[in-house]
Design an enzyme around this catalytic site. Structure first.
Site, mmCIF file in Angstrom:
data_model
loop_
_atom_site.group_PDB
_atom_site.id
_atom_site.type_symbol
_atom_site.label_atom_id
_atom_site.label_comp_id
_atom_site.label_asym_id
_atom_site.label_seq_id
_atom_site.Cartn_x
_atom_site.Cartn_y
_atom_site.Cartn_z
ATOM 1 N N ALA A 165 -20.320 -41.947 -34.670
ATOM 2 C CA ALA A 165 -20.647 -42.611 -35.943
ATOM 3 C C ALA A 165 -19.937 -41.916 -37.100
ATOM 4 O O ALA A 165 -18.844 -42.306 -37.499
ATOM 5 C CB ALA A 165 -22.144 -42.623 -36.141
ATOM 6 N N ARG A 166 -20.535 -40.860 -37.612
ATOM 7 C CA ARG A 166 -19.943 -40.129 -38.727
ATOM 8 C C ARG A 166 -20.174 -38.635 -38.527
ATOM 9 O O ARG A 166 -21.281 -38.219 -38.139
ATOM 10 C CB ARG A 166 -20.605 -40.540 -40.061
ATOM 11 C CG ARG A 166 -20.069 -41.820 -40.616
ATOM 12 C CD ARG A 166 -18.676 -41.627 -41.256
ATOM 13 N NE ARG A 166 -18.038 -42.889 -41.591
ATOM 14 C CZ ARG A 166 -17.175 -43.566 -40.823
ATOM 15 N NH1 ARG A 166 -16.834 -43.092 -39.635
ATOM 16 N NH2 ARG A 166 -16.637 -44.696 -41.234
ATOM 17 N N GLU B 264 -12.374 -33.605 -41.273
ATOM 18 C CA GLU B 264 -11.367 -34.143 -40.348
ATOM 19 C C GLU B 264 -9.976 -33.976 -40.934
ATOM 20 O O GLU B 264 -9.799 -34.251 -42.127
ATOM 21 C CB GLU B 264 -11.661 -35.615 -40.076
ATOM 22 C CG GLU B 264 -12.982 -35.789 -39.335
ATOM 23 C CD GLU B 264 -13.312 -37.237 -38.973
ATOM 24 O OE1 GLU B 264 -12.560 -38.138 -39.349
ATOM 25 O OE2 GLU B 264 -14.334 -37.447 -38.311
ATOM 26 N N HIS C 295 -11.475 -39.126 -33.766
ATOM 27 C CA HIS C 295 -11.926 -40.284 -34.572
ATOM 28 C C HIS C 295 -11.140 -41.555 -34.214
ATOM 29 O O HIS C 295 -10.507 -42.157 -35.078
ATOM 30 C CB HIS C 295 -11.811 -39.977 -36.074
ATOM 31 C CG HIS C 295 -12.720 -40.864 -36.896
ATOM 32 N ND1 HIS C 295 -13.272 -40.467 -38.097
ATOM 33 C CD2 HIS C 295 -13.180 -42.127 -36.699
ATOM 34 C CE1 HIS C 295 -14.006 -41.451 -38.586
ATOM 35 N NE2 HIS C 295 -13.963 -42.461 -37.755
ATOM 36 N N GLY D 73 -12.633 -44.151 -32.508
ATOM 37 C CA GLY D 73 -13.590 -45.197 -32.133
ATOM 38 C C GLY D 73 -13.094 -46.595 -32.476
ATOM 39 O O GLY D 73 -13.375 -47.560 -31.774
HETATM 40 P P1 NAD Z 1 -24.884 -50.573 -39.502
HETATM 41 O O1 NAD Z 1 -24.910 -50.431 -40.970
HETATM 42 O O2 NAD Z 1 -24.820 -51.925 -38.908
HETATM 43 O O3 NAD Z 1 -26.140 -49.824 -38.844
HETATM 44 C C1 NAD Z 1 -26.602 -48.579 -39.266
HETATM 45 C C2 NAD Z 1 -28.080 -48.486 -38.886
HETATM 46 O O4 NAD Z 1 -28.567 -47.194 -39.212
HETATM 47 C C3 NAD Z 1 -28.950 -49.482 -39.642
HETATM 48 O O5 NAD Z 1 -29.694 -50.280 -38.752
HETATM 49 C C4 NAD Z 1 -29.863 -48.611 -40.497
HETATM 50 O O6 NAD Z 1 -31.138 -49.189 -40.677
HETATM 51 C C5 NAD Z 1 -29.902 -47.337 -39.684
HETATM 52 N N1 NAD Z 1 -30.308 -46.160 -40.454
HETATM 53 C C6 NAD Z 1 -29.982 -45.823 -41.733
HETATM 54 N N2 NAD Z 1 -30.567 -44.671 -42.066
HETATM 55 C C7 NAD Z 1 -31.266 -44.255 -40.986
HETATM 56 C C8 NAD Z 1 -32.080 -43.116 -40.717
HETATM 57 N N3 NAD Z 1 -32.282 -42.188 -41.638
HETATM 58 N N4 NAD Z 1 -32.646 -43.003 -39.497
HETATM 59 C C9 NAD Z 1 -32.453 -43.934 -38.530
HETATM 60 N N5 NAD Z 1 -31.695 -45.051 -38.740
HETATM 61 C C10 NAD Z 1 -31.108 -45.196 -39.946
HETATM 62 O O7 NAD Z 1 -23.640 -49.679 -39.041
HETATM 63 P P2 NAD Z 1 -22.733 -49.849 -37.766
HETATM 64 O O8 NAD Z 1 -21.653 -50.825 -38.078
HETATM 65 O O9 NAD Z 1 -23.592 -50.048 -36.582
HETATM 66 O O10 NAD Z 1 -22.045 -48.406 -37.724
HETATM 67 C C11 NAD Z 1 -22.773 -47.260 -37.299
HETATM 68 C C12 NAD Z 1 -21.965 -46.011 -37.595
HETATM 69 O O11 NAD Z 1 -20.736 -46.016 -36.844
HETATM 70 C C13 NAD Z 1 -21.556 -45.887 -39.053
HETATM 71 O O12 NAD Z 1 -21.664 -44.554 -39.458
HETATM 72 C C14 NAD Z 1 -20.078 -46.262 -39.021
HETATM 73 O O13 NAD Z 1 -19.380 -45.694 -40.103
HETATM 74 C C15 NAD Z 1 -19.671 -45.660 -37.702
HETATM 75 N N6 NAD Z 1 -18.409 -46.154 -37.134
HETATM 76 C C16 NAD Z 1 -17.568 -45.232 -36.548
HETATM 77 C C17 NAD Z 1 -16.372 -45.647 -35.986
HETATM 78 C C18 NAD Z 1 -15.437 -44.656 -35.365
HETATM 79 O O14 NAD Z 1 -14.237 -44.800 -35.473
HETATM 80 N N7 NAD Z 1 -15.941 -43.643 -34.679
HETATM 81 C C19 NAD Z 1 -16.016 -47.013 -36.035
HETATM 82 C C20 NAD Z 1 -16.917 -47.921 -36.595
HETATM 83 C C21 NAD Z 1 -18.112 -47.492 -37.148
#
Ligand code: NAD
Length: 526
Positions: free
Chosen positions: A232-233, A262, A280, A282
Site C-alpha cells: 500500500a504505502r 523511496e 514499488h 505494484g
Molecule cells: P481505497 O481508498 O479504495 O481504500 C482504502 C481503505 O482504507 C478504505 O476502505 C478506508 O476506509 C480504509 N481506511 C482508512 N483509514 C483506515 C484506518 N485507520 N484503519 C483501517 N482502515 C482504514 O484505496 P485502494 O485503492 O484500495 O488503495 C489502497 C492502498 O494501496 C493505498 O495506500 C494506495 O495508495 C496503495 N496502492 C499502492 C500501489 C503500489 O504500487 N504498491 C498501487 C495502487 C495503490
C-alpha cells in the site's frame, strides 16, 4: 474548434489513438521535450499530457497562456504544481484507478513468493544448486488473512485470498457491514485481527491515523511467526521494529513493495531476514499503463469539450463550468468533509437537500458532498467522476432532493449522513455570491466559515466551560480566531466550533477531551 493537445512523455498507443481520432483535437506528440522549446510549445497548447518526465512547475504553467487542462497519465502528482494550476484556472486530471487490479495481483504475487521462497530458490537454481529441502514453504490454504483497509484493493485481495482457501478477517472502521458481507470477510477489531491472523496485509492510504499504525505494541499482539505484507504505502508499518522482529524470528516473514523513503537507503528492512522486497512496482503492468493512457486521454478530451465530470484533482471551474456555481459546489464538498471528520462509524446512507439552488446543479452538488465525505479515509483518488461509484462500492445509499423555494436563506444545502447508530446533519449557505457559512450542525444553530482548523466540541451546558477552554488554549499559546457557541434547550448540551490558527497537537486534544464537561471533541480541517 480544434484543441491543441501537447504530449511530452511517452504514452501508450491506446491513449494516443484516442487523441488522434478525436475530430476536434490536434495532437502534438513530443516525448522528451525540454527547456525553451517546451515552454514555447506549452504556450501554443490547450492541454498538456505528461507522465513523470515533465515537471509542471509554476513557470511552465505561467507560460501556458492558452492552457486549460493538464493530464497526468498516472496516479502521483509529485511533478505537478497543482496549486499553481488551480490559481490559473487550469484543470489537473489524473488516472487514479487504473492500477487497482495490478496492485491487488502484486499483493498475491508477493505473498506467494514469500511463502514458497521463490526469490532464493530461483537464485539457487541459477547458481547451479539443487537443494530442494532448503526451500520448505507454507500453504495459504486454511490460513487466516487479516486485511487492514477494506477498500478497492482490500476487497479484491479478500476475494482472491478466499479462492486460495483462506479465512479472511478485516478491520476497516469506515466501511459499512454490507461490504464485509459482500466479499465474505469477517469484521473484527484491530486487536482481534492482530491476535488471530497468520498473515497481516495493509491496504489503507497513508494518513495521520495509519502512519506507523503497526509498531512494537501491535507486533507484540500477533501470533508467533506472523507474516506482514505491505503493497500500500510505506510508513504504515514502523520499519525499525519490523526489521528487528524479523531478525529475531518473532515475525516469520514480510513482503514489502513500499517504503517510508523511496528509494530506501539505510533502511533496516533491506538487511532483515525472511523478507521479499520489490521496488514499488505494484502498479507496473502493461494493462495498468494502457488504462492510464486511455483514461487520461479520454478525460482530457472531455474536459476540453467542457465536461465537469472528469477525473480532476482540482476544480478551478474556468472554462469547464459556470463559475458562479463554484462557491456552492465547493461548500457542498466542505459539508461532506466536515461530516467525515465528525461522524462516528461507517456511513451507510447520505441525503443532500437543496433549497433555492438551480435544479441543474443538483447532481454536481450531491457528488461534491460525497467527494468531501469520502476523501479523508481513501487513497487520493476520489473525484467528480468516481465519487458515486465509490459510494456504491462502499454500500452507501445516496439520494438528493431539491426544493425550488428558498427557506430562511436564499440558498441552503443540507447534508445528512447516517451510520448504523446515528444521523449527522449539517447545513450551509452562500451569500453575497461567494461567502460560505455553515449555519447549522445537527440541531444547533451556528454561523461559521467552513475553512481552516476547527475544533468541534459537544459539552454539558454548564457554566465555566468556555473559560476553561480559553485558559487551556491561552496557556498553550493556541490562538483562537473564532469561538462559536450554540445551545439547545432540550438536551442540556452545548456545541462549540472553535476556529484556531493551527492544528492542535494530540496531547492538547486529549487534555480537552479529559474535561469533565466534555462529551465529544473532534479536530476538523477544511
Ligand atoms: P481505497 O481508498 O479504495 O481504500 C482504502 C481503505 O482504507 C478504505 O476502505 C478506508 O476506509 C480504509 N481506511 C482508512 N483509514 C483506515 C484506518 N485507520 N484503519 C483501517 N482502515 C482504514 O484505496 P485502494 O485503492 O484500495 O488503495 C489502497 C492502498 O494501496 C493505498 O495506500 C494506495 O495508495 C496503495 N496502492 C499502492 C500501489 C503500489 O504500487 N504498491 C498501487 C495502487 C495503490
Amino acid at each position: 474548434m480544434s484543441h491543441r493537445v501537447l504530449v511530452t512523455d511517452t504514452l501508450a498507443e491506446s491513449g494516443l489513438a484516442i487523441l488522434r481520432t478525436a475530430e476536434d483535437v490536434e495532437l502534438v506528440y513530443s516525448p522528451g521535450l525540454k527547456g525553451e522549446e517546451l515552454l514555447r510549445e506549452v504556450a501554443r497548447s490547450d492541454a498538456l499530457i505528461t507522465r513523470s518526465g515533465t515537471a509542471v512547475t509554476e513557470a511552465l504553467v505561467r507560460s501556458g497562456s492558452r492552457l486549460r487542462v493538464v493530464g497526468r497519465a498516472g496516479v502521483g502528482l509529485d511533478n505537478v504544481d497543482v496549486d499553481a494550476c488551480t490559481a490559473r484556472g487550469i484543470l489537473v486530471i489524473n488516472a487514479p484507478t487504473a492500477n487497482i487490479m495490478s496492485a491487488t495481483e502484486h499483493t498475491m504475487a508477493m505473498l506467494l513468493s514469500l511463502c514458497r521462497n521463490i526469490p532464493e530458490a530461483d537464485a539457487s537454481v541459477k547458481r547451479g544448486e539443487w537443494v530442494r529441502s532448503k526451500f520448505m514453504g507454507t500453504e495459504l490454504n486454511g490460513k487466516v488473512l487479516g486485511i487492514i483497509g477494506l477498500g478497492r484493493i482490500g476487497t479484491r485481495v479478500t476475494v482472491r485470498a478466499r479462492a486460495f482457501g483462506m479465512r479472511v478477517i478485516a478491520y476497516d472502521p469506515y466501511v459499512a457491514d454490507a461490504v464485509y458481507e459482500r466479499v465474505s470477510a469477517e469484521k473484527v477489531t484491530l486487536g482481534q485481527l492482530l491476535a488471530q491472523a497468520d498473515i497481516v496485509t495493509v491496504h489503507t492510504p497513508l494518513t495521520d491515523e495509519t502512519r506507523g499504525m503497526i509498531g512494537p505494541d501491535e507486533i507484540a499482539k500477533t501470533k508467533e511467526g506472523v507474516i506482514f505484507v505491505n503493497c500500500a504505502r510505506g510508513g504504515i508499518y514502523q520499519e525499525q521494529p519490523l526489521a528487528e522482529a524479523l531478525s529475531s524470528g518473532r515475525v516469520g516473514g514480510a513482503a514489502i513493495d513500499v517504503y517510508e523513503d523511496e528509494p530506501p537507503k539505510n533502511n533496516p528492512l533491506l538487511a532483515a531476514k525472511n523478507i521479499v522486497l520489490s521496488p514499488h512496482i505494484g502498479a507496473n503492468t502493461i494493462e495498468a499503463q494502457d488504462r492510464v493512457a486511455v483514461q487520461t486521454s479520454e478525460m482530457v478530451v472531455d474536459a476540453l469539450r467542457g465536461s465537469i465530470f472528469v477525473s480532476a484533482v482540482n476544480l478551478p471551474f474556468e472554462g469547464v463550468a459556470d463559475a458562479d456555481a463554484a462557491p456552492l459546489i465547493n461548500l457542498a464538498e466542505k459539508l461532506g468533509l466536515f461530516t467525515a471528520q465528525v461522524i462516528n462509524g461507517a456511513v451507510t446512507r447520505t441525503v443532500v437537500e437543496l433549497w433555492g439552488v438551480e435544479e441543474r446543479l443538483t447532481k454536481i452538488i450531491s457528488v461534491a458532498a460525497l467527494k468531501g465525505l469520502l476523501t479523508p479515509y481513501l487513497s487520493t483518488s476520489v473525484n467528480f467522476v468516481n465519487a458515486e461509484q465509490i459510494a456504491e462500492q462502499r454500500e452507501i445509499a445516496i439520494s438528493s432532493t431539491t426544493h425550488p423555494m428558498p427557506r430562511d436563506y436564499n440558498n441552503l444545502i443540507t447534508f445528512r449522513a447516517s451510520t448504523e447508530r446515528e444521523e449527522f446533519c449539517v447545513s450551509g449557505t452562500v451569500f453575497s455570491e461567494k461567502n460560505q457559512r455553515i449555519v447549522s450542525v445537527n440541531n444547533f444553530r451556528v454561523e461559521f466559515k467552513p475553512e481552516g482548523h476547527l475544533i468541534y466540541a459537544i459539552n454539558k451546558d454548564v457554566p465555566g466551560v468556555v473559560g476553561k477552554v480559553g485558559t487551556l488554549f491561552g496557556d498553550r499559546e493556541i490562538n483562537i480566531a473564532e469561538y462559536n457557541l450554540a445551545r439547545t434547550s432540550t438536551t442540556g448540551k452545548a456545541m462549540a466550533i472553535i476556529t484556531v490558527d493551527s492544528a492542535l497537537d494530540p496531547e492538547t486534544l486529549n487534555f480537552l477531551r479529559s474535561f469533565r464537561e466534555m462529551e465529544e471533541v473532534k479536530q476538523v480541517k477544511l
